[in-house]
Design a protein around this motif. Structure first.
Motif, PDB file in Angstrom:
ATOM      1  N   GLY A 159       0.805  -1.223   0.000  1.00  0.00           N
ATOM      2  CA  GLY A 159       0.000   0.000   0.000  1.00  0.00           C
ATOM      3  C   GLY A 159       0.833   1.266   0.000  1.00  0.00           C
ATOM      4  O   GLY A 159       0.352   2.332   0.407  1.00  0.00           O
ATOM      5  N   ASP A 213       1.177   6.465   2.024  1.00  0.00           N
ATOM      6  CA  ASP A 213       0.476   5.234   2.346  1.00  0.00           C
ATOM      7  C   ASP A 213      -0.915   5.631   2.821  1.00  0.00           C
ATOM      8  O   ASP A 213      -1.298   6.797   2.713  1.00  0.00           O
ATOM      9  CB  ASP A 213       1.249   4.417   3.395  1.00  0.00           C
ATOM     10  CG  ASP A 213       1.534   5.198   4.666  1.00  0.00           C
ATOM     11  OD1 ASP A 213       0.591   5.825   5.213  1.00  0.00           O
ATOM     12  OD2 ASP A 213       2.691   5.198   5.129  1.00  0.00           O
ATOM     13  N   ALA A 214      -1.673   4.699   3.353  1.00  0.00           N
ATOM     14  CA  ALA A 214      -3.041   5.019   3.757  1.00  0.00           C
ATOM     15  C   ALA A 214      -3.095   5.943   4.966  1.00  0.00           C
ATOM     16  O   ALA A 214      -4.120   6.581   5.214  1.00  0.00           O
ATOM     17  CB  ALA A 214      -3.806   3.735   4.055  1.00  0.00           C
ATOM     18  N   ARG A 235      -6.158   2.877   0.918  1.00  0.00           N
ATOM     19  CA  ARG A 235      -7.195   2.664   1.932  1.00  0.00           C
ATOM     20  C   ARG A 235      -6.685   1.772   3.060  1.00  0.00           C
ATOM     21  O   ARG A 235      -5.767   0.972   2.870  1.00  0.00           O
ATOM     22  CB  ARG A 235      -8.419   2.040   1.263  1.00  0.00           C
ATOM     23  CG  ARG A 235      -8.988   2.887   0.146  1.00  0.00           C
ATOM     24  CD  ARG A 235     -10.005   2.137  -0.689  1.00  0.00           C
ATOM     25  NE  ARG A 235      -9.405   1.058  -1.458  1.00  0.00           N
ATOM     26  CZ  ARG A 235     -10.096   0.218  -2.238  1.00  0.00           C
ATOM     27  NH1 ARG A 235     -11.394   0.352  -2.329  1.00  0.00           N
ATOM     28  NH2 ARG A 235      -9.491  -0.731  -2.909  1.00  0.00           N
ATOM     29  N   LYS A 236      -7.320   1.892   4.216  1.00  0.00           N
ATOM     30  CA  LYS A 236      -6.875   1.152   5.400  1.00  0.00           C
ATOM     31  C   LYS A 236      -7.605  -0.178   5.571  1.00  0.00           C
ATOM     32  O   LYS A 236      -6.992  -1.226   5.671  1.00  0.00           O
ATOM     33  CB  LYS A 236      -7.087   2.011   6.653  1.00  0.00           C
ATOM     34  CG  LYS A 236      -6.294   3.306   6.683  1.00  0.00           C
ATOM     35  CD  LYS A 236      -6.631   4.097   7.937  1.00  0.00           C
ATOM     36  CE  LYS A 236      -5.957   5.457   7.947  1.00  0.00           C
ATOM     37  NZ  LYS A 236      -6.317   6.247   9.145  1.00  0.00           N
ATOM     38  N   TYR A 252      -4.938  -6.767   2.117  1.00  0.00           N
ATOM     39  CA  TYR A 252      -3.644  -6.186   1.738  1.00  0.00           C
ATOM     40  C   TYR A 252      -3.529  -5.928   0.246  1.00  0.00           C
ATOM     41  O   TYR A 252      -2.952  -4.921  -0.193  1.00  0.00           O
ATOM     42  CB  TYR A 252      -2.513  -7.110   2.198  1.00  0.00           C
ATOM     43  CG  TYR A 252      -2.255  -8.279   1.280  1.00  0.00           C
ATOM     44  CD1 TYR A 252      -1.319  -8.219   0.256  1.00  0.00           C
ATOM     45  CD2 TYR A 252      -2.998  -9.467   1.404  1.00  0.00           C
ATOM     46  CE1 TYR A 252      -1.111  -9.289  -0.600  1.00  0.00           C
ATOM     47  CE2 TYR A 252      -2.795 -10.531   0.553  1.00  0.00           C
ATOM     48  CZ  TYR A 252      -1.848 -10.444  -0.443  1.00  0.00           C
ATOM     49  OH  TYR A 252      -1.654 -11.489  -1.293  1.00  0.00           O
ATOM     50  N   LYS A 272      -5.074  -2.557  -0.824  1.00  0.00           N
ATOM     51  CA  LYS A 272      -4.689  -1.312  -0.154  1.00  0.00           C
ATOM     52  C   LYS A 272      -4.312  -0.216  -1.140  1.00  0.00           C
ATOM     53  O   LYS A 272      -4.602   0.957  -0.924  1.00  0.00           O
ATOM     54  CB  LYS A 272      -3.522  -1.577   0.803  1.00  0.00           C
ATOM     55  CG  LYS A 272      -3.927  -2.247   2.105  1.00  0.00           C
ATOM     56  CD  LYS A 272      -2.745  -2.371   3.051  1.00  0.00           C
ATOM     57  CE  LYS A 272      -3.178  -2.979   4.381  1.00  0.00           C
ATOM     58  NZ  LYS A 272      -2.034  -3.102   5.315  1.00  0.00           N
TER      59      LYS A 272
END
Length: 529
Positions: free
Chosen positions: A95, A159-160, A360-361, A365, A368
């Motif tokens: 991610g 990242d998220a 996104r969180k 995986y 992401k």
């Protein structure tokens, strides 16, 4: 030098002719309707990218990674024991996403003998890091240990959870490392950059939100780029990327255009991007009027300054059919006092590829980092969804030859349309934009439905469905775009236009353009009855 290394080197040296051309946009979660982190990256250059996926790999002790510097020197650096799966040099299966835009900066700091160029640095980081913060520290470590071999770069790293901007430049001949500063973009804000180091002053004691090379200021003092007694507060860009009118017009006009559309209440000085007001610098980030939708984010990177004083679809240079296209070089005349040139918009036909990543969180995986990817001009392309966690990319994105037209290759499909419509742009662009809107709305709905299904499946089944989904989406787009090519050629032919009933009609030059021709070429167009 190995043949493969020579080909790669020549490939990227050619792209350097256009590499000072990329645009980046970051939208943090609270600034977006979806609550996701978005990174948009336009890689502008006349080259054809093969978007390949590299799977997770384990390496034996002593494994090496080979590099060739821009001056042709070969190097090896140690490989890590395990790498993450990477999608080109833009994203990984953890991610993490990286974009860049070149600012060049002080040429004497560009050490072409050092091994690691910016695109290789991006891929190394994606192979080794999970988070944006970790990526920044790893970039610093790689540059210090092995040597940075490219010019000044602005990296957009996210990242998220966090989004960062990093301005970095090498140290010149005989030096391995780099001087740099990175700042975290506050949640709820939007950031944009385009070929200029936009970081000015920065906090020296705020490691949660600002990281920097320990010698970023002292190195500038030693080089004579900064005098604390005369220059006041240290600014990274003033020291390492001093602005000229030409730089500001080329770069900050794009930032201005994004910011003016994101926040309607703030005043962004047009005089600054014209080089007339050095104190009118734009903030590094701003808050939007309202959280941005995905459609609005796409619209921001599809821009020719429409509706402004710099609208590229207006004026004599746009021709009778109002095309925003200008051939390179955009600077076409230089005198002792002035340089003359066209505007440099965000949307350009020579974009190689672009993406809008959605980070996104609370998803598996492999979901992401969703990458809405496309090739060619952002104004006329179509973004299709890919996932950095998938095992393979669609064939249309990982094949093709820039010297050989192939309708099965996405790059050629989009390039055909972007080039052909310049014959009668003001008419044809309506057909293209209607088809673009129709198919992107269809893809967005289909993607939402597919993801709902995947979230209820185990990871192995879900992963396979998403891979098939990505392939189906680009297949749908290519089919539509081929039909659009045929439709445009049939509808607009020999200067005539067919109406909805296929009746051939004349579509004359616009009156305002004819009046301009009359003034400029009266002897050619005037005759006695």
């Amino acid at each position: 030098m190995k043949k493969s290394h020579i080909l790669v080197l020549l490939f990227f040296l050619f792209s350097y002719l256009y590499s000072y051309s990329c645009t980046n946009l970051i939208v943090t979660p609270k600034a977006s309707e979806e609550g996701a982190t978005y990174v948009a990256y336009l890689n502008d250059g006349e080259w054809l990218n093969h978007l390949n996926k590299k799977e997770v790999r384990k390496y034996n002790p002593g494994a090496k990674v080979q590099f060739t510097s821009l001056n042709g020197k070969e190097y090896e650096i140690p490989q890590v024991s395990k790498t993450y799966g990477t999608l080109g040099f833009i994203a990984n299966d953890q991610g993490l996403v990286i974009g860049e835009t070149t600012f060049v900066g002080r040429l004497e700091l560009w050490n072409k003998n050092n091994p690691v160029k910016y695109w290789e640095l991006m891929e190394l980081v994606l192979q080794r890091c999970k988070t944006a913060r970790e990526a920044i520290l790893t970039i610093n470590e790689i540059c210090n240990k092995y040597g940075y071999g490219s010019e000044g770069e602005c990296f957009s790293i996210a990242d998220a959870n966090e989004a960062w901007v990093m301005n970095l430049i090498g140290k010149g001949e005989g030096e391995k490392g780099a001087v740099w500063v990175a700042q975290r973009i506050p949640d709820g804000c939007v950031y944009a950059t385009a070929n200029y180091a936009r970081i000015t002053s920065f906090p020296l004691v705020d490691p949660e939100n600002c990281l920097y090379a320990p010698d970023v200021i002292s190195f500038a003092i030693g080089k004579g780029y900064y005098n604390p007694k005369k220059d006041g507060e240290f600014h990274f860009n003033k020291a390492y990327n001093p602005a000229t009118t030409e730089i500001l017009r080329y770069s900050e006009t794009r930032v201005w255009s994004i910011f003016r559309r994101v926040n309607s209440t703030m005043k962004f000085s047009e005089a600054y991007h014209r080089g007339k007001n050095p104190r009118g610098e734009y903030p590094l980030w701003i808050k939007p009027d309202n959280p941005l939708s995905f459609e609005e984010i796409k619209s921001l990177i599809r821009d020719h300054y429409e509706g402004t004083n710099y609208d590229m679809t207006k004026g004599l240079a746009a021709g009778p059919f109002e095309t925003p296209f200008r051939v390179s070089p955009i600077t076409f005349k230089k005198t002792k006092k002035y340089s003359y040139g066209w505007e440099r918009p965000i949307s350009v036909p020579f974009t190689c590829f672009s993406f809008i990543s959605e980070l996104r969180k609370d998803v598996p995986y492999f979901m992401k980092a969703k990458i809405w990817y496309s090739v060619g001009d952002t104004y006329t392309n179509v973004f299709t969804p890919l996932y950095a966690g998938c095992e393979q990319t669609p064939k249309a994105y990982r094949t093709g030859n820039i010297n050989e037209y192939n309708p099965e290759v996405a790059w050629w499909n989009f390039k055909f349309i972007a080039n052909y419509i310049n014959l009668r742009y003001s008419c044809m662009i309506k057909d293209v934009k209607n088809e673009q809107k129709r198919i992107e709305e269809e893809l967005y709905r289909a993607n939402k439905l597919t993801e709902k299904v995947v979230l209820n499946l185990d990871h192995k089944k879900g992963l396979k469905i998403l891979e098939n989904h990505s392939q189906a989406m680009i297949d749908t787009v290519l089919c539509s775009w081929k039909k659009l090519q045929y439709r445009l050629i049939s509808k607009y032919n020999d200067g005539y236009v067919k109406d909805s009933n296929n009746k051939i009609t004349r579509n004359p030059y616009p009156e305002y353009w004819l009046k301009t021709v009359e003034k400029l070429e009266e002897n050619r167009v005037k005759f006695k009855k």
